[in-house]
Design an enzyme around this catalytic site. Structure first.
Site, PDB file in Angstrom:
ATOM      1  N   LYS A  22      97.978  37.725 -32.302  1.00 20.84           N
ATOM      2  CA  LYS A  22      98.051  38.882 -33.130  1.00 20.84           C
ATOM      3  C   LYS A  22      97.405  40.179 -32.404  1.00 20.84           C
ATOM      4  O   LYS A  22      98.035  41.144 -32.264  1.00 20.84           O
ATOM      5  CB  LYS A  22      97.554  38.812 -34.594  1.00 20.84           C
ATOM      6  CG  LYS A  22      98.216  37.697 -35.361  1.00 20.84           C
ATOM      7  CD  LYS A  22      97.701  37.618 -36.697  1.00 20.84           C
ATOM      8  CE  LYS A  22      96.056  37.499 -36.773  1.00 20.84           C
ATOM      9  NZ  LYS A  22      95.857  36.110 -36.320  1.00 20.84           N
ATOM     10  N   ARG A  75      95.531  39.161 -46.352  1.00 18.43           N
ATOM     11  CA  ARG A  75      95.368  37.550 -45.850  1.00 18.43           C
ATOM     12  C   ARG A  75      95.434  37.140 -47.036  1.00 18.43           C
ATOM     13  O   ARG A  75      95.205  35.577 -47.052  1.00 18.43           O
ATOM     14  CB  ARG A  75      93.922  37.509 -45.299  1.00 18.43           C
ATOM     15  CG  ARG A  75      93.844  37.305 -43.783  1.00 18.43           C
ATOM     16  CD  ARG A  75      92.481  37.320 -43.591  1.00 18.43           C
ATOM     17  NE  ARG A  75      92.058  36.413 -42.260  1.00 18.43           N
ATOM     18  CZ  ARG A  75      91.873  37.210 -41.095  1.00 18.43           C
ATOM     19  NH1 ARG A  75      92.351  38.384 -40.724  1.00 18.43           N
ATOM     20  NH2 ARG A  75      91.825  36.306 -40.069  1.00 18.43           N
ATOM     21  N   ARG A  99      88.826  32.129 -26.060  1.00 21.36           N
ATOM     22  CA  ARG A  99      89.089  33.604 -26.188  1.00 21.36           C
ATOM     23  C   ARG A  99      87.787  34.293 -25.618  1.00 21.36           C
ATOM     24  O   ARG A  99      86.831  33.927 -25.862  1.00 21.36           O
ATOM     25  CB  ARG A  99      89.526  34.070 -27.469  1.00 21.36           C
ATOM     26  CG  ARG A  99      89.326  35.522 -27.810  1.00 21.36           C
ATOM     27  CD  ARG A  99      89.859  36.066 -29.209  1.00 21.36           C
ATOM     28  NE  ARG A  99      89.584  35.308 -30.338  1.00 21.36           N
ATOM     29  CZ  ARG A  99      90.426  35.170 -31.377  1.00 21.36           C
ATOM     30  NH1 ARG A  99      91.510  36.103 -31.511  1.00 21.36           N
ATOM     31  NH2 ARG A  99      90.098  34.608 -32.360  1.00 21.36           N
ATOM     32  N   ARG A 142      83.336  35.532 -29.217  1.00 25.76           N
ATOM     33  CA  ARG A 142      83.025  35.748 -30.695  1.00 25.76           C
ATOM     34  C   ARG A 142      82.126  34.651 -31.404  1.00 25.76           C
ATOM     35  O   ARG A 142      82.456  33.609 -30.989  1.00 25.76           O
ATOM     36  CB  ARG A 142      84.137  35.868 -31.599  1.00 25.76           C
ATOM     37  CG  ARG A 142      84.632  37.392 -31.548  1.00 25.76           C
ATOM     38  CD  ARG A 142      86.054  37.622 -31.872  1.00 25.76           C
ATOM     39  NE  ARG A 142      86.550  36.672 -33.238  1.00 25.76           N
ATOM     40  CZ  ARG A 142      87.557  36.923 -34.128  1.00 25.76           C
ATOM     41  NH1 ARG A 142      88.561  37.362 -33.542  1.00 25.76           N
ATOM     42  NH2 ARG A 142      87.700  36.037 -35.253  1.00 25.76           N
ATOM     43  N   ARG A 202      88.843  28.379 -40.396  1.00 27.36           N
ATOM     44  CA  ARG A 202      89.807  29.552 -40.371  1.00 27.36           C
ATOM     45  C   ARG A 202      91.244  29.178 -40.378  1.00 27.36           C
ATOM     46  O   ARG A 202      91.962  29.738 -41.183  1.00 27.36           O
ATOM     47  CB  ARG A 202      89.557  30.400 -39.435  1.00 27.36           C
ATOM     48  CG  ARG A 202      88.013  31.262 -39.523  1.00 27.36           C
ATOM     49  CD  ARG A 202      87.404  31.586 -38.175  1.00 27.36           C
ATOM     50  NE  ARG A 202      88.483  32.570 -37.305  1.00 27.36           N
ATOM     51  CZ  ARG A 202      88.162  32.477 -35.975  1.00 27.36           C
ATOM     52  NH1 ARG A 202      87.265  31.931 -35.438  1.00 27.36           N
ATOM     53  NH2 ARG A 202      88.847  33.422 -35.397  1.00 27.36           N
TER      54      ARG A 202
HETATM   55  P1  ADP Z   1      94.663  36.351 -33.050  1.00 31.28           P
HETATM   56  O1  ADP Z   1      94.351  37.956 -32.893  1.00 31.28           O
HETATM   57  O2  ADP Z   1      95.877  35.977 -33.410  1.00 31.28           O
HETATM   58  O3  ADP Z   1      93.573  35.713 -33.400  1.00 31.28           O
HETATM   59  P2  ADP Z   1      94.476  36.664 -30.065  1.00 31.28           P
HETATM   60  O4  ADP Z   1      95.627  37.731 -29.749  1.00 31.28           O
HETATM   61  O5  ADP Z   1      93.070  37.214 -29.939  1.00 31.28           O
HETATM   62  O6  ADP Z   1      94.837  36.011 -31.332  1.00 31.28           O
HETATM   63  O7  ADP Z   1      94.589  35.483 -29.028  1.00 31.28           O
HETATM   64  C1  ADP Z   1      94.053  34.178 -29.085  1.00 31.28           C
HETATM   65  C2  ADP Z   1      93.475  33.833 -27.756  1.00 31.28           C
HETATM   66  O8  ADP Z   1      94.932  33.196 -26.900  1.00 31.28           O
HETATM   67  C3  ADP Z   1      93.214  34.879 -26.885  1.00 31.28           C
HETATM   68  O9  ADP Z   1      92.206  34.440 -25.745  1.00 31.28           O
HETATM   69  C4  ADP Z   1      94.353  35.219 -25.760  1.00 31.28           C
HETATM   70  O10 ADP Z   1      94.086  35.821 -24.602  1.00 31.28           O
HETATM   71  C5  ADP Z   1      95.343  33.912 -25.867  1.00 31.28           C
HETATM   72  N1  ADP Z   1      96.687  34.273 -26.078  1.00 31.28           N
HETATM   73  C6  ADP Z   1      97.406  35.207 -26.813  1.00 31.28           C
HETATM   74  N2  ADP Z   1      98.663  35.196 -26.522  1.00 31.28           N
HETATM   75  C7  ADP Z   1      99.022  33.817 -25.807  1.00 31.28           C
HETATM   76  C8  ADP Z   1     100.267  33.530 -25.319  1.00 31.28           C
HETATM   77  N3  ADP Z   1     101.376  33.963 -25.829  1.00 31.28           N
HETATM   78  N4  ADP Z   1     100.139  32.346 -24.396  1.00 31.28           N
HETATM   79  C9  ADP Z   1      98.691  32.007 -24.126  1.00 31.28           C
HETATM   80  N5  ADP Z   1      97.439  32.506 -24.533  1.00 31.28           N
HETATM   81  C10 ADP Z   1      97.577  33.667 -25.538  1.00 31.28           C
HETATM   82  P1  ADP Z   2      91.584  35.791 -36.341  1.00 35.96           P
HETATM   83  O1  ADP Z   2      92.781  36.689 -36.339  1.00 35.96           O
HETATM   84  O2  ADP Z   2      90.939  35.061 -35.157  1.00 35.96           O
HETATM   85  O3  ADP Z   2      91.365  35.029 -37.547  1.00 35.96           O
HETATM   86  P2  ADP Z   2      90.049  38.231 -37.284  1.00 35.96           P
HETATM   87  O4  ADP Z   2      89.385  38.975 -36.506  1.00 35.96           O
HETATM   88  O5  ADP Z   2      91.399  38.535 -37.968  1.00 35.96           O
HETATM   89  O6  ADP Z   2      90.273  36.930 -36.512  1.00 35.96           O
HETATM   90  O7  ADP Z   2      89.119  37.711 -38.464  1.00 35.96           O
HETATM   91  C1  ADP Z   2      87.781  37.052 -38.477  1.00 35.96           C
HETATM   92  C2  ADP Z   2      87.377  37.067 -39.788  1.00 35.96           C
HETATM   93  O8  ADP Z   2      87.150  38.324 -40.380  1.00 35.96           O
HETATM   94  C3  ADP Z   2      87.824  36.062 -40.659  1.00 35.96           C
HETATM   95  O9  ADP Z   2      87.876  34.712 -40.461  1.00 35.96           O
HETATM   96  C4  ADP Z   2      87.339  36.765 -41.896  1.00 35.96           C
HETATM   97  O10 ADP Z   2      86.191  36.226 -42.439  1.00 35.96           O
HETATM   98  C5  ADP Z   2      87.244  38.193 -41.707  1.00 35.96           C
HETATM   99  N1  ADP Z   2      88.441  39.020 -41.992  1.00 35.96           N
HETATM  100  C6  ADP Z   2      89.214  39.795 -41.297  1.00 35.96           C
HETATM  101  N2  ADP Z   2      90.230  40.314 -41.881  1.00 35.96           N
HETATM  102  C7  ADP Z   2      90.092  40.025 -43.299  1.00 35.96           C
HETATM  103  C8  ADP Z   2      90.782  39.944 -44.463  1.00 35.96           C
HETATM  104  N3  ADP Z   2      91.795  40.859 -44.581  1.00 35.96           N
HETATM  105  N4  ADP Z   2      90.385  39.765 -45.616  1.00 35.96           N
HETATM  106  C9  ADP Z   2      89.199  38.839 -45.602  1.00 35.96           C
HETATM  107  N5  ADP Z   2      88.266  38.577 -44.502  1.00 35.96           N
HETATM  108  C10 ADP Z   2      88.596  38.999 -43.536  1.00 35.96           C
END
Ligand code: ADP
Ligand code: ADP
Ligand code: ZN
Length: 216
Positions: A13, A88, A127, A160, A171
């Site tokens: 995302k 969420r 990541r 992170r 998660r």
């Molecule tokens: P999210 O915000 O949904 O948690 P991220 O965009 O931070 O996900 O991506 C999670 C990890 O996967 C990061 O280390 C990113 O560089 C990697 N990643 C993202 N998209 C791809 C893809 N299409 N193929 C392989 N790795 C990816």
């Molecule tokens: P990822 O896409 O990898 O799960 P985020 O950065 O979106 O990571 O979220 C990290 C953490 O922040 C979540 O596990 C949760 O604890 C908190 N968080 C983020 N967005 C929300 C939301 N909309 N509602 C509740 N908790 C949230």
């Protein structure tokens, strides 16, 4: 363009959001980033959010919905927005509906990035994020040119605290229980574009662009 990005942790995302906001010139609103900024600045909100984030649980709606309402009321969101990580759960989705109703606006699309569960842990655990500009890399799937250094700004990369196997698994479970039902919620409104997230980053983005077509 008013967009939501849905998808499990590690789906890509944040990576796609960066490309979308650049192309469509809309603000990127990541609730996770907002919480992390608050934690690093030591604010009261950060202190309250941290325990939940460390455990992989959702931060309570009372702390989350108000801050999104505030953010969306800012001037730069008049042209649209890209919500990443919000809503969420159903409560948050209904709260967003109310904000949109108050401003007489509608969502343009919900981009739902799909990735098999088996890949997600490896994605999140590998990541690495730039301390200075927030750019995201992956030690294996999207490595920086130089180990530990950001390609964009030469900033230092970090991992992170919640990107460890145990918290990521929690998660993912929270996503399946609380967030995934929103795909149905928005499908009923006919605005979901589901995208295969298990492809090269640029191909995923192409598919997103196609799904948005000439939307404004
Ligand atoms: P999210 O915000 O949904 O948690 P991220 O965009 O931070 O996900 O991506 C999670 C990890 O996967 C990061 O280390 C990113 O560089 C990697 N990643 C993202 N998209 C791809 C893809 N299409 N193929 C392989 N790795 C990816
Ligand atoms: P990822 O896409 O990898 O799960 P985020 O950065 O979106 O990571 O979220 C990290 C953490 O922040 C979540 O596990 C949760 O604890 C908190 N968080 C983020 N967005 C929300 C939301 N909309 N509602 C509740 N908790 C949230
Ligand atoms: Zn950087």
């Amino acid at each position: 363009m008013r967009l939501i990005l849905l998808g499990p942790p590690g789906a890509g995302k944040g990576t796609q959001a960066a490309k979308i906001v650049e192309k469509y010139a809309i603000p990127h609103i990541s609730t996770g980033d907002i919480f992390r900024t608050n934690i690093s600045q030591g604010t009261e909100l950060g202190k309250q959010a941290q325990g939940y984030m460390d455990k992989g649980l959702l931060v309570p709606d009372e702390l989350t919905c108000g801050l999104v309402a505030d953010r969306l009321s800012q001037e730069d969101c008049k042209v649209g927005f890209m919500l990443d990580g919000f809503p969420r759960n159903l409560f948050q989705a209904i709260s967003l509906d109310e904000i949109l109703k108050d401003t007489d606006t509608k969502l343009t699309k919900v981009v739902n990035i799909e990735v098999d569960k088996e890949l997600l842990v490896a994605r999140a655990v590998g990541r690495r994020i730039c301390k200075s500009c927030g750019a995201t890399f992956h030690v294996e799937f999207n490595p920086p040119k130089e180990d530990g250094v950001c390609d964009v700004c030469h900033g230092e990369l970090y991992q992170r605290a919640d990107d460890n196997e145990e918290t990521v698994s929690k998660r993912i479970q929270v996503y399946l229980d609380e967030t995934k039902p929103l795909v149905d919620y928005y499908s009923k409104q006919g605005i979901v574009a589901s995208i295969n997230g298990d492809q090269q980053i640029d191909k995923v983005f192409k598919d997103i662009e196609l799904s948005l077509g000439s939307e404004k």
